[in-house]
Design a protein around this motif. Structure first.
Motif, PDB file in Angstrom:
ATOM      1  N   SER D  99      -7.072  -7.043 -12.322  1.00 30.10           N
ATOM      2  CA  SER D  99      -5.981  -7.397 -11.415  1.00 30.10           C
ATOM      3  C   SER D  99      -4.939  -6.290 -11.363  1.00 30.10           C
ATOM      4  O   SER D  99      -4.414  -5.955 -10.304  1.00 30.10           O
ATOM      5  CB  SER D  99      -5.306  -8.691 -11.858  1.00 30.10           C
ATOM      6  N   ILE D 100      -4.656  -5.711 -12.541  1.00 27.73           N
ATOM      7  CA  ILE D 100      -3.643  -4.652 -12.598  1.00 27.73           C
ATOM      8  C   ILE D 100      -4.104  -3.444 -11.791  1.00 27.73           C
ATOM      9  O   ILE D 100      -3.310  -2.802 -11.088  1.00 27.73           O
ATOM     10  CB  ILE D 100      -3.386  -4.246 -14.068  1.00 27.73           C
ATOM     11  N   ALA D 101      -5.420  -3.153 -11.841  1.00 27.27           N
ATOM     12  CA  ALA D 101      -5.941  -2.011 -11.092  1.00 27.27           C
ATOM     13  C   ALA D 101      -5.630  -2.177  -9.614  1.00 27.27           C
ATOM     14  O   ALA D 101      -5.211  -1.232  -8.936  1.00 27.27           O
ATOM     15  CB  ALA D 101      -7.447  -1.891 -11.305  1.00 27.27           C
ATOM     16  N   LEU D 102      -5.807  -3.375  -9.121  1.00 25.83           N
ATOM     17  CA  LEU D 102      -5.537  -3.629  -7.706  1.00 25.83           C
ATOM     18  C   LEU D 102      -4.052  -3.451  -7.408  1.00 25.83           C
ATOM     19  O   LEU D 102      -3.667  -2.887  -6.383  1.00 25.83           O
ATOM     20  CB  LEU D 102      -5.985  -5.051  -7.362  1.00 25.83           C
ATOM     21  N   VAL D 103      -3.228  -3.911  -8.326  1.00 18.76           N
ATOM     22  CA  VAL D 103      -1.776  -3.787  -8.134  1.00 18.76           C
ATOM     23  C   VAL D 103      -1.381  -2.313  -8.098  1.00 18.76           C
ATOM     24  O   VAL D 103      -0.632  -1.878  -7.216  1.00 18.76           O
ATOM     25  CB  VAL D 103      -1.032  -4.527  -9.268  1.00 18.76           C
ATOM     26  N   VAL D 104      -1.921  -1.543  -9.066  1.00 16.88           N
ATOM     27  CA  VAL D 104      -1.569  -0.121  -9.102  1.00 16.88           C
ATOM     28  C   VAL D 104      -2.076   0.574  -7.838  1.00 16.88           C
ATOM     29  O   VAL D 104      -1.394   1.409  -7.250  1.00 16.88           O
ATOM     30  CB  VAL D 104      -2.152   0.534 -10.372  1.00 16.88           C
ATOM     31  N   GLY D 105      -3.280   0.176  -7.396  1.00 22.15           N
ATOM     32  CA  GLY D 105      -3.813   0.748  -6.158  1.00 22.15           C
ATOM     33  C   GLY D 105      -2.886   0.475  -4.992  1.00 22.15           C
ATOM     34  O   GLY D 105      -2.616   1.358  -4.172  1.00 22.15           O
ATOM     35  N   GLY D 106      -2.378  -0.748  -4.909  1.00 20.85           N
ATOM     36  CA  GLY D 106      -1.452  -1.079  -3.828  1.00 20.85           C
ATOM     37  C   GLY D 106      -0.161  -0.297  -3.951  1.00 20.85           C
ATOM     38  O   GLY D 106       0.365   0.228  -2.970  1.00 20.85           O
ATOM     39  N   MET D 107       0.333  -0.162  -5.182  1.00 19.99           N
ATOM     40  CA  MET D 107       1.579   0.566  -5.410  1.00 19.99           C
ATOM     41  C   MET D 107       1.438   2.032  -5.016  1.00 19.99           C
ATOM     42  O   MET D 107       2.372   2.658  -4.533  1.00 19.99           O
ATOM     43  CB  MET D 107       1.946   0.507  -6.899  1.00 19.99           C
ATOM     44  N   SER D 108       0.228   2.596  -5.246  1.00 20.67           N
ATOM     45  CA  SER D 108       0.062   4.032  -5.061  1.00 20.67           C
ATOM     46  C   SER D 108       0.120   4.439  -3.588  1.00 20.67           C
ATOM     47  O   SER D 108       0.302   5.607  -3.275  1.00 20.67           O
ATOM     48  CB  SER D 108      -1.269   4.483  -5.650  1.00 20.67           C
ATOM     49  N   THR D 109      -0.040   3.467  -2.664  1.00 22.97           N
ATOM     50  CA  THR D 109      -0.132   3.866  -1.263  1.00 22.97           C
ATOM     51  C   THR D 109       1.224   4.207  -0.665  1.00 22.97           C
ATOM     52  O   THR D 109       1.307   4.969   0.277  1.00 22.97           O
ATOM     53  CB  THR D 109      -0.740   2.738  -0.427  1.00 22.97           C
ATOM     54  N   GLY D 110       2.274   3.621  -1.188  1.00 21.94           N
ATOM     55  CA  GLY D 110       3.592   3.968  -0.673  1.00 21.94           C
ATOM     56  C   GLY D 110       4.024   3.180   0.533  1.00 21.94           C
ATOM     57  O   GLY D 110       5.164   3.271   0.951  1.00 21.94           O
ATOM     58  N   ARG D 115       3.714  -2.232  -1.299  1.00 23.68           N
ATOM     59  CA  ARG D 115       4.541  -2.250  -2.509  1.00 23.68           C
ATOM     60  C   ARG D 115       5.069  -3.647  -2.782  1.00 23.68           C
ATOM     61  O   ARG D 115       4.994  -4.131  -3.911  1.00 23.68           O
ATOM     62  CB  ARG D 115       5.712  -1.303  -2.341  1.00 23.68           C
ATOM     63  N   ILE D 116       5.615  -4.279  -1.743  1.00 16.91           N
ATOM     64  CA  ILE D 116       6.159  -5.612  -1.974  1.00 16.91           C
ATOM     65  C   ILE D 116       5.047  -6.572  -2.345  1.00 16.91           C
ATOM     66  O   ILE D 116       5.188  -7.401  -3.253  1.00 16.91           O
ATOM     67  CB  ILE D 116       6.932  -6.079  -0.734  1.00 16.91           C
ATOM     68  N   GLY D 117       3.891  -6.432  -1.674  1.00 22.21           N
ATOM     69  CA  GLY D 117       2.745  -7.276  -2.013  1.00 22.21           C
ATOM     70  C   GLY D 117       2.352  -7.089  -3.459  1.00 22.21           C
ATOM     71  O   GLY D 117       2.085  -8.056  -4.185  1.00 22.21           O
ATOM     72  N   SER D 118       2.344  -5.834  -3.921  1.00 22.67           N
ATOM     73  CA  SER D 118       1.949  -5.570  -5.302  1.00 22.67           C
ATOM     74  C   SER D 118       2.943  -6.160  -6.285  1.00 22.67           C
ATOM     75  O   SER D 118       2.561  -6.747  -7.297  1.00 22.67           O
ATOM     76  CB  SER D 118       1.848  -4.065  -5.528  1.00 22.67           C
ATOM     77  N   SER D 119       4.234  -6.011  -5.968  1.00 20.12           N
ATOM     78  CA  SER D 119       5.197  -6.553  -6.931  1.00 20.12           C
ATOM     79  C   SER D 119       5.111  -8.070  -6.964  1.00 20.12           C
ATOM     80  O   SER D 119       5.323  -8.693  -8.010  1.00 20.12           O
ATOM     81  CB  SER D 119       6.609  -6.079  -6.599  1.00 20.12           C
ATOM     82  N   ARG D 120       4.756  -8.675  -5.836  1.00 21.12           N
ATOM     83  CA  ARG D 120       4.569 -10.127  -5.870  1.00 21.12           C
ATOM     84  C   ARG D 120       3.329 -10.506  -6.657  1.00 21.12           C
ATOM     85  O   ARG D 120       3.293 -11.539  -7.320  1.00 21.12           O
ATOM     86  CB  ARG D 120       4.438 -10.659  -4.447  1.00 21.12           C
ATOM     87  N   MET D 198      -0.721  -6.317  -0.395  1.00 18.79           N
ATOM     88  CA  MET D 198      -1.054  -5.110  -1.152  1.00 18.79           C
ATOM     89  C   MET D 198      -2.348  -4.470  -0.675  1.00 18.79           C
ATOM     90  O   MET D 198      -2.654  -3.357  -1.071  1.00 18.79           O
ATOM     91  CB  MET D 198      -1.141  -5.440  -2.633  1.00 18.79           C
ATOM     92  N   LEU D 199      -3.089  -5.132   0.202  1.00 23.18           N
ATOM     93  CA  LEU D 199      -4.326  -4.525   0.695  1.00 23.18           C
ATOM     94  C   LEU D 199      -4.126  -3.859   2.055  1.00 23.18           C
ATOM     95  O   LEU D 199      -5.086  -3.463   2.698  1.00 23.18           O
ATOM     96  CB  LEU D 199      -5.432  -5.576   0.801  1.00 23.18           C
ATOM     97  N   THR D 200      -2.861  -3.725   2.478  1.00 23.11           N
ATOM     98  CA  THR D 200      -2.590  -3.215   3.818  1.00 23.11           C
ATOM     99  C   THR D 200      -3.233  -1.855   4.081  1.00 23.11           C
ATOM    100  O   THR D 200      -3.744  -1.592   5.163  1.00 23.11           O
ATOM    101  CB  THR D 200      -1.065  -3.088   4.020  1.00 23.11           C
ATOM    102  N   GLU D 201      -3.203  -0.994   3.081  1.00 24.68           N
ATOM    103  CA  GLU D 201      -3.605   0.396   3.343  1.00 24.68           C
ATOM    104  C   GLU D 201      -5.091   0.654   3.096  1.00 24.68           C
ATOM    105  O   GLU D 201      -5.517   1.791   3.110  1.00 24.68           O
ATOM    106  CB  GLU D 201      -2.773   1.341   2.486  1.00 24.68           C
TER     107      GLU D 201
END
Lengths: 116, 156, 119, 288, 358
Positions: D99-110, D115-120, D198-201
């Motif tokens: 799960s964290i990998a997905l969050v970091v992946g979402g965070m990395s896109t900018g 980002r907001i999706g990942s923090s949620r 978080m999957l937008t990008e």
């Protein structure tokens, strides 16, 4: 000669306009809208206010080159319509609450002041 | 056959009067249910296949449209829905209207009507599917539309 | 629990969906689908062109041509009501989806217009 | 590790995505029927994945693809560990890494939406993680070991002593499947606040891998519920299916609520009932 | 530290390009600035090239959702210039189509609003019921969305006995369905969690911010143009405005649901009182003078100003649409709310951007 003209109080200058509008706000009038017409090289403004379904109109002639006063300090909701006329008629209002600088609707590429 | 069974659309409202937009949304609702064909209204262009454009182009949204078009991965199809998107419709000679969508980006299929019925839009999606299929087999890439400030084509 | 009732009713009933391409509801007689032009009686007066709000109709007198840009037409039926010879009717069939379409019809027989066209 | 285990592993790798795909298809179909529609064909998720694989992959940065692969690998790993009845605590941590990998992946896109999706999503992890740990703790208290094999070998079903944790786990399933009222970070249908969250990008094959990982996740999550009744696999299967259907119905009768509400719910109500259950196990000293 | 999030112009929650630049501080909005112009076409210039009859079709296409009432208001304004009284039957036809338009618009809004807080199945439910209304409108006017019922001097289509039966049948089927929807919108726990106490505007604030329609009435101001003398036929139909006191999103939703019931009542009343007779008056000459006409659209009060110069083209047409009046209120309500609530607060004024920008 035009028939069915709407009743309107004539306003002489900008200071009187602001005073009258202030007075109307204290009387509990609601700002409906403002109409800008081309007339004699200048612009004719018709301010429309509403109270208990009765309209109160103010007519104010802006001489060519004159910078009209903004009433958005009194009624905040006037800012959109005044910005619109900056776009469409190429006017500049004094004292706008939020000034889009003539780019509310138009971009630098679109026709300039299309209604003027 | 891989694309034709799962077309994801992105709906772009350019200059439309809402008439076509609500009919596009109505396509997804129970009575028409475009999801039967696998259609999903996806919000992000990066996952979309079909771009459904409603309304004509004006000077402000032209860059939005180009941006979205460039972000859709190939193969992609553009569907112009309604009279405004096809030719500019009733607004074609307004001062702030450039014209139909095809002035800016290549359009593959058109849906006539003001406003088109949801059935007509479904027909358009079905027509777009076969174009999508042939594009994917022929490996046809959509050409990149250049973004340069607010420039508009000279013939507009 | 209003929503639970609604979804349970939905699943117990047949879906509301009309399976469109396989199951087509006949269009209502009143539906304004597309403009059909019958060139028989046309006198090329050009009233339809003047009345048309989106300028979709073009009448060329010299070439005896009546043109309609189907993709600009808004089905307002102004031309239908204004045609002095009732050449234009509105059909309840939908116009075709797909490539852009122009209807160009040559008008066979042209009488001199009886009523002078308005300025 | 013997030959038999390798065969089972390969079988799981093949069968799990098929089952997950069918589950996703059933999910979409039942949702459609609850909404009075016909809905897509049962194999629609498979068509989606096949289509996504044939599309261009547009990425913002290279690391995005790496995180997607990490997500898939760790989901598969946690599923395999579940099948081989490994340490439940270990399974939970491996799953968290996914799960964290997905969050970091979402965070990395900018992208702001990602980002907001990942923090949620981090908030969601915060919300369900304590319950998963208590679930592991319950197994430990009942069997004296974290090994899942002890639960499977026991003659009484786990549910007999942990009904409250089972209820909490249904909420975890709800949060993890990203169904309403907990669908803030991303979801298949809802697109209102954050587009795709978080999957937008992600696009094309990258997104396809996420979808496949989701298929594994469906099996893994229902597998966690299956553990509650391993004595009779049929009942276990029915139990997890019923929970799955319940989540779909809940999805359709609630609106999306804030993540603050989710945290409040999970840290008070869900954690509360789980602790009550644990306390009962601890003080009564029952064993499977 | 604040981050700026571009909300729109292409955001999936609204099918329209509404664009807001939101300043976010830890998930809370601290500032909002609308950016308009993505739908600006320039219709007020159109009167130079189109005559006053053709302008009816253009006014109807200002907005596809309240299209019928745009057309009706425009024609009523032009009739004021001609100083003609149109037949009573035509006025009743306008009321009926206008109310049908309001029913479909409010059902549409309820659906989009449900979608705004992530309630997909409720959204589908609302739009399913809306199709019944659209079917009736299609049977009467020949088009699902843009109706072209009103023309200068009367109505363009008459209502037959069959149409009236259809409308009455529609009222009977849709009214219980609205009751079902009301139960969800008013009682559902998760819906109330999202709506109650959100973006509250006091009575005074809503009045001074110049808001219109349900946004104004949701704050306890009993102002509905259908009550005024401009369109006096509503007096005979026994109309009373729907008002809620609280001024939050929940109150605005309740106002719209009450208005749905009112519309059904008005439809039934109008049908029972509809007289027979002509539906058009002949119009001679060209419009001169100036006139202001106001009516109540689903989204609020619309102001039309028309000025004729004695030719077939008008000299000036100015339209103040309800969303134009409601957008400044967003500047006041958006700061201080959570990011997750932005779609709801934007949707609660029932924004129609194509109306706003014309």
């Amino acid at each position: 000669m035009l028939e069915n003209t709407i009743e309107a109080t004539e306003i002489k200058n900008g200071a009187e306009l602001l005073k009258t509008v202030e007075g109307l706000k204290n009387d509990g009038y609601r700002y409906a809208t403002m109409i800008c017409l081309k007339a004699n090289d200048g612009h004719d403004f018709i301010y429309i206010f509403d109270k208990d379904y009765k309209l109160k109109n103010l007519r104010y002639f802006v001489k060519p080159g004159e910078k009209p006063k903004s009433v958005s300090g009194i009624y905040l909701c006037a800012l959109l319509i005044e910005n619109e006329y900056q776009d469409l008629f190429g006017l500049t209002f004094e004292g706008l609450a939020i000034d889009f600088k003539g780019h509310l609707y138009l971009t630098p590429n679109s026709p300039k002041a299309p209604l003027a | 056959m891989s694309l034709a069974k799962s077309p994801w659309i992105i709906h772009v409202n350019c200059n439309s009067c809402n008439g076509c937009d609500i009919e596009v949304v109505a396509c997804l609702t129970p009575l028409y249910d475009a999801e039967r064909f696998g259609v999903l209204n996806i919000g992000t262009p990066k996952q979309a296949d079909i771009m459904v454009v409603t309304g004509s182009i004006n000077y402000k949204n032209v860059n939005v449209l180009k941006n979205i078009y460039n972000q859709i991965p190939d193969p992609k199809v553009v569907l112009a829905v309604g009279a405004c998107a096809s030719t500019g419709g009733i607004f074609h000679d307004c001062y702030n209207v450039i014209g139909g969508v095809d002035q800016i980006i290549p359009v593959d299929a058109y849906v006539p009507g003001c406003c088109p019925r949801p059935e007509a839009i479904l027909d358009g999606v079905v027509a777009a599917l076969s174009i999508l299929e042939s594009k994917s087999q022929g490996k046809i890439k959509g050409k990149e539309v250049k973004l340069k400030g607010n420039e508009v084509p000279s013939n507009a | 629990m209003g929503m639970l009732n609604l979804v349970l009713t939905n699943i117990s009933r047949k879906p509301a969906t009309r399976l469109y391409p396989f199951e087509i509801r006949a269009p209502y007689a009143e539906f304004k689908g597309k403009i059909v032009f019958n060139p028989e009686n046309c006198i090329l007066c050009g009233i339809c062109q003047k009345k048309c709000p989106p300028d979709a109709i073009k009448v060329t007198k010299d070439e005896k041509k009546w043109e309609l840009n189907v993709f600009r037409c808004i089905m307002c039926t102004e031309c239908v009501t204004s045609c002095p010879k009732d050449c234009i009717i509105i059909s309840n069939e939908r116009a075709k989806t797909g490539a852009k379409e122009y209807i160009k019809i040559l008008v066979p027989k042209v009488d001199t217009p009886k009523a002078a066209p308005p300025k | 590790m013997n030959m038999n285990d390798v065969l089972i592993a390969i079988l799981v790798l093949i069968v799990a995505p098929i089952v997950g795909c069918l589950a996703a298809g059933i999910d979409r179909r039942i949702t459609a029927r609850l909404q009075g529609r016909v809905g897509p064909p049962l194999l629609q998720p498979y068509y989606d994945v096949r289509k996504l694989l044939s599309k261009d992959n547009m990425v913002v940065n290279k690391s995005q693809n790496f995180f997607v692969v990490v997500y898939l690998v760790f989901i598969v790993l946690s599923l395999l560990m579940l099948i081989f009845r490994q340490d439940i605590l270990m399974i939970i941590f491996v799953y968290t890494v996914a799960s964290i990998a997905l969050v970091v992946g979402g965070m990395s896109t900018g992208s702001p939406y990602a980002r907001i999706g990942s923090s949620r999503e981090i908030m969601a992890i915060l919300a369900y993680e304590p319950i998963l740990i208590l679930y592991a703790l319950a197994i430990y208290l009942l069997t004296g070991t974290f090994k899942l094999s002890a639960v499977v070998d026991a003659s009484t079903p786990l549910l007999a002593y942990t009904p409250l944790i089972f209820i909490a786990m249904i909420f975890v399933l709800n949060i993890k499947l990203k169904k309403s009222p907990f669908d803030y970070s991303t979801s298949h249908h809802a697109h209102q606040e954050l587009v795709k969250g978080m999957l937008t990008e992600y696009s094309g094959p990258g997104f396809a891998i996420i979808e496949v990982a989701h298929f594994y996740e469906y099996v893994f999550l229902t597998g966690l519920l299956f553990v509650f009744w391993t004595v009779n696999p049929l009942i276990g299967f029915l139990l997890s299916t019923a929970a799955f259907l319940l989540v779909i119905v809940i999805d359709n009768i609630t609106a999306r609520i804030y993540w603050q509400w989710m945290l409040k719910l999970s840290w008070t109500f869900l954690l509360g009932i789980s602790i009550v259950n644990i306390a009962f196990l601890y003080f009564s000293g029952v064993k499977l | 530290m604040t981050t700026v999030i571009p909300f729109g112009p292409q955001h999936p929650v609204l099918p329209e390009p509404v664009s807001l630049k939101l300043e976010i501080d830890n998930d809370v909005v601290v500032g909002a600035l609308p950016s308009l112009g993505y739908v600006h076409r320039g219709l007020e210039k159109f009167i130079d090239t189109k005559d006053y009859n053709q302008t009816t079709y253009i006014c109807e296409r200002i907005c596809g959702i309240c299209s019928a009432l745009h057309g009706i208001t425009y024609t009523m304004a032009v009739e004021k210039l001609f100083d003609v009284e149109i037949p009573e039957r035509a006025q009743y036809i306008r009321v009926i189509i206008g109310e049908l338009n309001r029913v479909h618009s409010h059902l549409l809004w309820l659906g989009l609003f449900a979608d705004g807080f992530g309630f997909e199945s409720l959204f589908y439910e609302c739009w399913k019921y809306r199709e019944t209304v659209l079917d009736v409108l299609e049977r009467i006017t020949g088009n699902r969305v843009i109706h072209s019922i009103s023309k200068v001097g009367g109505a363009s289509k008459d209502l037959t006995k069959e149409h009236i039966d259809l409308i009455l049948k529609m009222c009977d089927t849709v009214e219980p369905q609205v009751k079902d929807l009301e139960k969800v919108f008013v009682n559902n726990y998760s819906v109330k969690q999202r709506l109650v106490g959100l973006a509250t505007m006091s009575k005074q604030l809503a009045y001074e911010a110049g808001t219109a329609g349900p946004t104004l009435r949701g704050s306890g101001n009993s102002i509905d143009l259908r009550e005024s003398a401009d369109w006096d036929i509503y007096k005979d139909l026994g109309f009373k405005p729907a008002v809620e006191k609280d001024g939050d999103c929940y109150a605005r939703t309740k106002v719209r649901i009450t208005e749905l019931y009112d519309s059904f009542k008005l439809l039934r009343n109008a049908i029972s009182k509809m007289p027979n007779g002509e539906i058009t008056t002949p119009i001679k000459g060209f419009p001169t003078g100036e006139a202001i006409m106001r009516t109540e659209q689903p989204r609020g009060e619309v102001v039309y100003y028309v000025k004729g110069k004695g030719t077939k083209n008008l000299e000036r047409l100015k339209i103040r649409t309800p969303t134009f009046a409601n957008i400044p209120s967003l500047l006041l309500t958006l700061p201080g709310i959570k990011l997750a609530d932005v779609p709801i607060v934007v949707l609660t004024i029932d924004p129609c951007i194509s109306c706003t920008e014309r």
